[in-house]
Write a protein that holds these residues in place. Structure first.
Motif, short mmCIF file in Angstrom:
data_model
loop_
_atom_site.label_atom_id
_atom_site.label_comp_id
_atom_site.label_asym_id
_atom_site.label_seq_id
_atom_site.Cartn_x
_atom_site.Cartn_y
_atom_site.Cartn_z
N ASP A 186 13.31 10.84 -2.39
CA ASP A 186 13.58 9.55 -1.91
C ASP A 186 11.68 9.23 -0.87
OD1 ASP A 186 15.62 8.49 -3.18
OD2 ASP A 186 16.60 8.76 -1.49
N ASN A 187 11.62 10.08 -0.55
CA ASN A 187 10.03 9.84 0.58
C ASN A 187 9.23 10.89 -0.42
OD1 ASN A 187 11.41 7.89 1.94
ND2 ASN A 187 13.24 9.51 2.65
N TRP A 188 9.05 10.77 -1.13
CA TRP A 188 7.55 12.30 -1.56
C TRP A 188 6.61 12.12 -1.30
CZ3 TRP A 188 3.94 10.44 -4.64
CH2 TRP A 188 3.94 9.66 -4.98
N TYR A 189 6.22 10.43 -1.53
CA TYR A 189 4.61 9.75 -0.68
C TYR A 189 4.43 10.62 1.30
CZ TYR A 189 7.81 6.30 0.56
OH TYR A 189 8.47 5.42 1.50
N LEU A 190 5.73 10.25 1.20
CA LEU A 190 5.53 10.96 3.34
C LEU A 190 5.72 12.13 3.11
CD1 LEU A 190 8.10 9.09 4.62
CD2 LEU A 190 5.58 9.12 5.01
N SER A 231 -2.49 15.53 5.10
CA SER A 231 -3.40 15.83 5.94
C SER A 231 -2.99 16.96 6.76
CB SER A 231 -2.39 15.09 6.71
OG SER A 231 -0.80 15.42 7.74
N VAL A 283 3.92 14.20 0.45
CA VAL A 283 2.77 14.82 0.60
C VAL A 283 1.72 14.40 1.76
CG1 VAL A 283 1.23 13.68 -1.43
CG2 VAL A 283 3.14 14.53 -2.02
N LEU A 284 1.54 12.77 1.87
CA LEU A 284 0.97 13.14 2.81
C LEU A 284 0.96 14.40 4.12
CD1 LEU A 284 -1.20 10.43 4.50
CD2 LEU A 284 1.16 9.61 5.20
#
Length: 160
Positions: A30-34, A41, A36-37
């Motif tokens: 559900d939070n794949w973008y977090l 980083s 990846v971020l």
């Protein structure tokens, strides 16, 4: 013999673990973008160490130790007008563009070289170029002349 609770209670904790594992996996989906971020980083923070670039120079104190213990030679890669405005005491001016074949470089390629510029950016490039020319002990001064001045080490000016 069955364990207390008739045998099914022993399977329940495994089912709960599977449920929690599935829930954690669902969180990442559900939070794949977090995710990846966080990975990007982390990679950006680790890049200078892995590359051996900007953070791989010597500090002003380490440069002084190299000069005193190993007779390191200071090479200032600033342009002549910058060099005249202020440079590390005892350094030799060899502009970055004229590194190859410069007479001011020591003939003994085993001597340690500490490469200096105003901020440390050109010094990193120059140290890499000097290593490719056979000066294996060439290192950039981290922070450049600004770090040298911040450590209250001697700076001199040349007549223009």
């Amino acid at each position: 013999m069955l364990p207390p609770g008739g045998g099914r209670s022993a399977l329940r904790p495994l089912g709960q673990i599977y449920f929690h594992l599935g829930y954690s996996l669902q969180f990442f989906i559900d939070n794949w973008y977090l995710v990846v971020l966080a990975l990007v980083s982390g990679a950006l923070l680790a890049w200078p160490k892995l590359r051996g670039g900007a953070g791989s120079g010597v500090s002003a104190a380490e440069a002084v130790q190299l000069m005193n213990r190993s007779k390191a030679v200071l090479i200032d890669v600033c342009e002549p007008d910058e060099y005249a405005a202020g440079h590390v005491a005892g350094s030799r001016n060899v502009p970055l563009a004229s590194l190859e074949g410069a007479k001011a470089l020591p003939s003994n390629k085993a001597l340690p070289l500490v490469v200096v510029c105003a901020s440390g950016m050109r010094a990193n490039k120059a140290a890499a170029k000097l290593r490719s020319l056979g000066y294996e002990n060439a290192q950039a001064l981290s922070g450049g002349l600004a770090a040298w001045k911040a450590a209250n080490l001697p700076v001199e000016k040349s007549a223009t």
